[in-house]
Design a protein around this motif. Structure first.
Motif, PDB file in Angstrom:
ATOM      1  N   LEU A  53     -27.650 -12.896 -21.035  1.00  0.00           N
ATOM      2  CA  LEU A  53     -27.353 -12.638 -19.623  1.00  0.00           C
ATOM      3  C   LEU A  53     -27.766 -11.230 -19.222  1.00  0.00           C
ATOM      4  O   LEU A  53     -28.294 -11.014 -18.123  1.00  0.00           O
ATOM      5  CB  LEU A  53     -25.861 -12.855 -19.345  1.00  0.00           C
ATOM      6  CG  LEU A  53     -25.365 -14.299 -19.418  1.00  0.00           C
ATOM      7  CD1 LEU A  53     -23.844 -14.339 -19.313  1.00  0.00           C
ATOM      8  CD2 LEU A  53     -26.012 -15.144 -18.349  1.00  0.00           C
ATOM      9  N   GLU A  54     -27.550 -10.279 -20.108  1.00  0.00           N
ATOM     10  CA  GLU A  54     -27.937  -8.895 -19.811  1.00  0.00           C
ATOM     11  C   GLU A  54     -29.455  -8.756 -19.712  1.00  0.00           C
ATOM     12  O   GLU A  54     -29.963  -8.077 -18.812  1.00  0.00           O
ATOM     13  CB  GLU A  54     -27.374  -7.948 -20.878  1.00  0.00           C
ATOM     14  CG  GLU A  54     -25.869  -7.806 -20.790  1.00  0.00           C
ATOM     15  CD  GLU A  54     -25.262  -6.950 -21.889  1.00  0.00           C
ATOM     16  OE1 GLU A  54     -24.093  -6.576 -21.754  1.00  0.00           O
ATOM     17  OE2 GLU A  54     -25.953  -6.647 -22.889  1.00  0.00           O
ATOM     18  N   VAL A  55     -30.188  -9.413 -20.603  1.00  0.00           N
ATOM     19  CA  VAL A  55     -31.652  -9.363 -20.547  1.00  0.00           C
ATOM     20  C   VAL A  55     -32.152 -10.037 -19.272  1.00  0.00           C
ATOM     21  O   VAL A  55     -33.027  -9.501 -18.579  1.00  0.00           O
ATOM     22  CB  VAL A  55     -32.277 -10.007 -21.803  1.00  0.00           C
ATOM     23  CG1 VAL A  55     -33.777 -10.211 -21.630  1.00  0.00           C
ATOM     24  CG2 VAL A  55     -31.998  -9.155 -23.034  1.00  0.00           C
ATOM     25  N   LEU A  56     -31.614 -11.197 -18.945  1.00  0.00           N
ATOM     26  CA  LEU A  56     -32.022 -11.893 -17.717  1.00  0.00           C
ATOM     27  C   LEU A  56     -31.727 -11.052 -16.477  1.00  0.00           C
ATOM     28  O   LEU A  56     -32.544 -10.997 -15.548  1.00  0.00           O
ATOM     29  CB  LEU A  56     -31.327 -13.248 -17.618  1.00  0.00           C
ATOM     30  CG  LEU A  56     -31.841 -14.325 -18.567  1.00  0.00           C
ATOM     31  CD1 LEU A  56     -30.953 -15.563 -18.496  1.00  0.00           C
ATOM     32  CD2 LEU A  56     -33.283 -14.668 -18.272  1.00  0.00           C
ATOM     33  N   ALA A  57     -30.575 -10.407 -16.458  1.00  0.00           N
ATOM     34  CA  ALA A  57     -30.235  -9.553 -15.316  1.00  0.00           C
ATOM     35  C   ALA A  57     -31.195  -8.373 -15.221  1.00  0.00           C
ATOM     36  O   ALA A  57     -31.624  -8.006 -14.124  1.00  0.00           O
ATOM     37  CB  ALA A  57     -28.794  -9.066 -15.431  1.00  0.00           C
ATOM     38  N   ALA A  58     -31.544  -7.782 -16.353  1.00  0.00           N
ATOM     39  CA  ALA A  58     -32.479  -6.653 -16.358  1.00  0.00           C
ATOM     40  C   ALA A  58     -33.823  -7.071 -15.771  1.00  0.00           C
ATOM     41  O   ALA A  58     -34.400  -6.359 -14.935  1.00  0.00           O
ATOM     42  CB  ALA A  58     -32.663  -6.121 -17.783  1.00  0.00           C
ATOM     43  N   VAL A  59     -34.303  -8.217 -16.182  1.00  0.00           N
ATOM     44  CA  VAL A  59     -35.569  -8.729 -15.650  1.00  0.00           C
ATOM     45  C   VAL A  59     -35.417  -9.039 -14.162  1.00  0.00           C
ATOM     46  O   VAL A  59     -36.289  -8.719 -13.348  1.00  0.00           O
ATOM     47  CB  VAL A  59     -36.012  -9.978 -16.444  1.00  0.00           C
ATOM     48  CG1 VAL A  59     -37.181 -10.673 -15.769  1.00  0.00           C
ATOM     49  CG2 VAL A  59     -36.368  -9.597 -17.879  1.00  0.00           C
ATOM     50  N   GLY A  60     -34.280  -9.633 -13.791  1.00  0.00           N
ATOM     51  CA  GLY A  60     -34.033 -10.008 -12.398  1.00  0.00           C
ATOM     52  C   GLY A  60     -33.869  -8.832 -11.457  1.00  0.00           C
ATOM     53  O   GLY A  60     -34.059  -8.974 -10.252  1.00  0.00           O
ATOM     54  N   LEU A  61     -33.531  -7.687 -11.985  1.00  0.00           N
ATOM     55  CA  LEU A  61     -33.398  -6.493 -11.139  1.00  0.00           C
ATOM     56  C   LEU A  61     -34.748  -5.922 -10.718  1.00  0.00           C
ATOM     57  O   LEU A  61     -34.838  -5.234  -9.703  1.00  0.00           O
ATOM     58  CB  LEU A  61     -32.616  -5.402 -11.881  1.00  0.00           C
ATOM     59  CG  LEU A  61     -31.116  -5.590 -11.984  1.00  0.00           C
ATOM     60  CD1 LEU A  61     -30.532  -4.593 -12.972  1.00  0.00           C
ATOM     61  CD2 LEU A  61     -30.461  -5.456 -10.631  1.00  0.00           C
ATOM     62  N   ILE A  62     -35.797  -6.196 -11.485  1.00  0.00           N
ATOM     63  CA  ILE A  62     -37.083  -5.557 -11.255  1.00  0.00           C
ATOM     64  C   ILE A  62     -38.187  -6.537 -10.846  1.00  0.00           C
ATOM     65  O   ILE A  62     -38.836  -6.362  -9.813  1.00  0.00           O
ATOM     66  CB  ILE A  62     -37.533  -4.785 -12.522  1.00  0.00           C
ATOM     67  CG1 ILE A  62     -36.487  -3.737 -12.915  1.00  0.00           C
ATOM     68  CG2 ILE A  62     -38.907  -4.156 -12.315  1.00  0.00           C
ATOM     69  CD1 ILE A  62     -36.232  -2.657 -11.895  1.00  0.00           C
ATOM     70  N   LEU A  63     -38.414  -7.547 -11.659  1.00  0.00           N
ATOM     71  CA  LEU A  63     -39.594  -8.391 -11.457  1.00  0.00           C
ATOM     72  C   LEU A  63     -39.668  -9.124 -10.121  1.00  0.00           C
ATOM     73  O   LEU A  63     -40.747  -9.145  -9.512  1.00  0.00           O
ATOM     74  CB  LEU A  63     -39.732  -9.389 -12.611  1.00  0.00           C
ATOM     75  CG  LEU A  63     -40.311  -8.828 -13.901  1.00  0.00           C
ATOM     76  CD1 LEU A  63     -40.527  -9.932 -14.920  1.00  0.00           C
ATOM     77  CD2 LEU A  63     -41.587  -8.067 -13.664  1.00  0.00           C
ATOM     78  N   PRO A  64     -38.592  -9.735  -9.632  1.00  0.00           N
ATOM     79  CA  PRO A  64     -38.741 -10.445  -8.355  1.00  0.00           C
ATOM     80  C   PRO A  64     -39.221  -9.552  -7.217  1.00  0.00           C
ATOM     81  O   PRO A  64     -40.085  -9.950  -6.434  1.00  0.00           O
ATOM     82  CB  PRO A  64     -37.332 -10.983  -8.082  1.00  0.00           C
ATOM     83  CG  PRO A  64     -36.703 -11.083  -9.416  1.00  0.00           C
ATOM     84  CD  PRO A  64     -37.257  -9.923 -10.202  1.00  0.00           C
ATOM     85  N   ALA A  65     -38.704  -8.351  -7.142  1.00  0.00           N
ATOM     86  CA  ALA A  65     -39.118  -7.434  -6.076  1.00  0.00           C
ATOM     87  C   ALA A  65     -40.515  -6.881  -6.350  1.00  0.00           C
ATOM     88  O   ALA A  65     -41.330  -6.768  -5.438  1.00  0.00           O
ATOM     89  CB  ALA A  65     -38.127  -6.290  -5.943  1.00  0.00           C
ATOM     90  N   LEU A  66     -40.772  -6.560  -7.597  1.00  0.00           N
ATOM     91  CA  LEU A  66     -42.071  -5.998  -7.962  1.00  0.00           C
ATOM     92  C   LEU A  66     -43.200  -6.986  -7.684  1.00  0.00           C
ATOM     93  O   LEU A  66     -44.265  -6.616  -7.189  1.00  0.00           O
ATOM     94  CB  LEU A  66     -42.068  -5.601  -9.440  1.00  0.00           C
ATOM     95  CG  LEU A  66     -43.237  -4.776  -9.942  1.00  0.00           C
ATOM     96  CD1 LEU A  66     -43.253  -3.417  -9.252  1.00  0.00           C
ATOM     97  CD2 LEU A  66     -43.134  -4.596 -11.440  1.00  0.00           C
ATOM     98  N   LEU A  67     -42.962  -8.261  -7.992  1.00  0.00           N
ATOM     99  CA  LEU A  67     -43.981  -9.290  -7.786  1.00  0.00           C
ATOM    100  C   LEU A  67     -43.885  -9.954  -6.422  1.00  0.00           C
ATOM    101  O   LEU A  67     -44.696 -10.814  -6.102  1.00  0.00           O
ATOM    102  CB  LEU A  67     -43.849 -10.357  -8.885  1.00  0.00           C
ATOM    103  CG  LEU A  67     -44.016  -9.857 -10.321  1.00  0.00           C
ATOM    104  CD1 LEU A  67     -43.742 -10.980 -11.313  1.00  0.00           C
ATOM    105  CD2 LEU A  67     -45.390  -9.255 -10.529  1.00  0.00           C
ATOM    106  N   ASP A  68     -42.867  -9.579  -5.646  1.00  0.00           N
ATOM    107  CA  ASP A  68     -42.610 -10.173  -4.330  1.00  0.00           C
ATOM    108  C   ASP A  68     -42.488 -11.696  -4.417  1.00  0.00           C
ATOM    109  O   ASP A  68     -43.051 -12.434  -3.625  1.00  0.00           O
ATOM    110  CB  ASP A  68     -43.678  -9.764  -3.320  1.00  0.00           C
ATOM    111  CG  ASP A  68     -43.233 -10.027  -1.889  1.00  0.00           C
ATOM    112  OD1 ASP A  68     -42.013 -10.017  -1.641  1.00  0.00           O
ATOM    113  OD2 ASP A  68     -44.113 -10.244  -1.020  1.00  0.00           O
ATOM    114  N   VAL A  69     -41.756 -12.141  -5.432  1.00  0.00           N
ATOM    115  CA  VAL A  69     -41.489 -13.562  -5.637  1.00  0.00           C
ATOM    116  C   VAL A  69     -39.969 -13.743  -5.648  1.00  0.00           C
ATOM    117  O   VAL A  69     -39.296 -13.269  -6.556  1.00  0.00           O
ATOM    118  CB  VAL A  69     -42.091 -14.062  -6.966  1.00  0.00           C
ATOM    119  CG1 VAL A  69     -41.745 -15.522  -7.204  1.00  0.00           C
ATOM    120  CG2 VAL A  69     -43.588 -13.836  -6.997  1.00  0.00           C
TER     121      VAL A  69
END
Length: 126
Positions: A53-69
């Motif tokens: 859950l911590e790894v998924l949250a870390a990815v979710g904090l950055i990638l969606p906004a960075l990739l605009d997805v």
């Protein structure tokens, strides 16, 4: 404020990526012996779940906004971390680990700021 939110999200992502990968890669006995005594109170699967859950949250904090997805995932990831930190604070309170509670509260506040900012006045849809 947008830059501040990015910095906070980056700090949270780094902290939780590291902590999550540690929980995923180490047996709970080794975690308990190396300063994460709380791991003794949980099964190995639960410790791995927390790490995932911590790894998924870390990815979710950055990638969606960075990739605009689906950038709405950023505040949702932060909200997930708020819930994880509440659980962590309760666990540390039961174990009378006050120093760990302080860390949990700081991380919780940072996550709340991201939730507020990204759901509110500084969302990516504005």
């Amino acid at each position: 404020m947008n830059i501040v939110l990015w910095i906070i999200a980056g700090v949270l992502a780094a902290a939780f990526l590291g902590a999550g990968l540690l929980k995923l890669s180490q047996p709970k006995e080794k975690l308990a012996a190396s300063g994460m005594g709380w791991a003794e109170s949980f099964g190995a699967g639960t410790v791995k779940l927390i790490g995932a859950l911590e790894v998924l949250a870390a990815v979710g904090l950055i990638l969606p906004a960075l990739l605009d997805v689906v950038p709405v995932l950023v505040p949702l990831a932060a909200l997930g971390l708020v819930l994880v930190m509440i659980g962590a604070a309760v666990t540390h309170a039961r174990r009378k680990e006050s120093q760990a509670i302080v860390i949990n509260v700081v991380l919780l506040i940072l996550a709340v700021v991201v939730v507020w900012g990204r759901f509110g006045p500084y969302s990516f849809t504005s």
